[in-house]
Enzyme design. Structure first.
Site, PDB file in Angstrom:
ATOM      1  N   CYS A  75       4.627 -23.170 -28.611  1.00 12.92           N
ATOM      2  CA  CYS A  75       3.534 -22.649 -29.441  1.00 12.92           C
ATOM      3  C   CYS A  75       4.055 -22.298 -30.833  1.00 12.92           C
ATOM      4  O   CYS A  75       4.785 -21.307 -30.999  1.00 12.92           O
ATOM      5  CB  CYS A  75       2.910 -21.431 -28.763  1.00 12.92           C
ATOM      6  SG  CYS A  75       1.738 -20.525 -29.779  1.00 12.92           S
ATOM      7  N   CYS A 130       3.050 -18.859 -32.215  1.00 12.25           N
ATOM      8  CA  CYS A 130       3.784 -17.799 -31.518  1.00 12.25           C
ATOM      9  C   CYS A 130       5.108 -17.499 -32.222  1.00 12.25           C
ATOM     10  O   CYS A 130       5.560 -16.349 -32.247  1.00 12.25           O
ATOM     11  CB  CYS A 130       4.063 -18.190 -30.067  1.00 12.25           C
ATOM     12  SG  CYS A 130       2.590 -18.397 -29.038  1.00 12.25           S
TER      13      CYS A 130
END
Length: 326
Positions: free
Chosen positions: A79, A82
């Site tokens: 991700c 993230c």
């Protein structure tokens, strides 16, 4: 003189009020000395940012949330957003210095937790406070908005649940007059007011003691001795006019009567039966809902103040409360 007898023979020990305040002052003074030596009284980052799995969730999140807000960062290695958000959350956790704990959850390795929280995409950030899950935000969010959200979280945890975190730096916990002496130590005028409050308690003047403690807190809301003393004086004030036999009979005859259970819990605590008092109210919280549940929960938080947040019986009861609320 019934209030005086209760205060001297039960859990509400008048000498303990001053002793607790002095212990608190010494602890904060030690923290201030540590700060002067260079580490700022900071909590170790390893205690503030933790990795959580499905196996450790109950202990590391649910139980811990009874003492401090736990922020959940759902992330994954693949991700990209993230990789921007997670370091920011870690930095903010360290800056907060124990006012919340950051729990990082890898969704690839903990898909059951992802499903339980109903997460459709990551990054996703939740909080757990006293066992209650609160959605905070999802996706890329500006730093200022994150700061504001976390500040609101800490405020709610303190005001509604009585959670003050696992550590507070000396500067943040200092009252208006504390700069004149050791951090956390009340200044001279407060010593006189606090001594007068204890004398009033010992003489059975509960109204005078309550007012004296409130006067201190009006100027110094963080004064630990005054907060403890006020909680104890208000407890004694509530039980002074009770008929113990009638109160206990009413509680035994109708477990669903919230006010009867609250009154019995007050009597339990004033008589030194701490775990019975806490257990009664935790069970009442479990059986109730809505406004009644909130009424019981708030009284339980007040009784935590009587004993003090560092007492292991309070910690145990907070954990039990979190379980029935979650």
């Amino acid at each position: 003189m019934q209030p005086r007898n209760m205060s001297m023979s039960g859990v509400v020990d008048l000498a303990a009020v001053k002793a607790a305040g002095e212990a608190k002052a010494k602890a904060e003074a030690a923290r201030a000395e540590t700060a002067r030596q260079g580490d700022g009284g900071a909590v170790s980052p390893s205690a503030l940012v933790i990795d959580v799995t499905e196996a450790s969730f109950e202990q590391d999140v649910l139980q811990r949330s009874a003492e401090v807000p736990v922020v959940l960062d759902f992330w994954a290695e693949w991700c990209e957003p993230c990789k921007q958000l997670s370091p920011l959350l870690e930095r903010l956790a360290v800056e907060a210095n124990g006012r919340f704990v950051l729990a990082k959850i890898d969704v690839d390795a903990n898909q059951m937790l992802m499903q339980q929280f109903g997460i459709q995409g990551i990054p996703a950030v939740f909080a757990v406070v006293a066992g209650q899950a609160l959605p905070l935000f999802q996706g890329a969010v500006p730093e200022q908005q994150i700061r504001e959200t976390l500040a609101q979280l800490v405020q709610v945890a303190e005001e509604r649940f009585g959670l003050t975190g696992i550590a507070v730096d000396a500067e943040a916990s200092a009252g208006p007059l504390e700069s004149e002496g050791a951090a956390g130590a009340p200044a001279g005028p407060y010593d006189a007011l606090l001594e007068a409050a204890v004398d009033a308690l010992d003489a059975g003047d509960l109204g005078g003691a309550v007012q004296a403690y409130k006067n201190v807190l009006a100027d110094d809301p963080g004064n630990s001795e005054a907060r403890l003393g006020l909680a104890q004086a208000e407890l004694l004030q509530r039980v002074a006019e009770m008929d113990p036999q009638a109160v206990r009979q009413a509680a035994a005859e109708d477990p669903a009567d919230v006010q009867a259970q609250i009154a019995a819990a007050d009597l339990d605590l004033a008589g030194g039966h701490v775990q019975d008092s806490f257990g009664r109210l935790v069970e009442t919280v479990r059986r109730t809902a809505g406004e009644e549940r909130e009424t019981v929960r708030l009284r339980l938080l007040q009784l935590f103040e009587v004993i003090g947040g560092d007492d292991p019986r309070v910690t145990q009861a907070r954990t039990a409360l979190a379980r029935v609320l979650f």
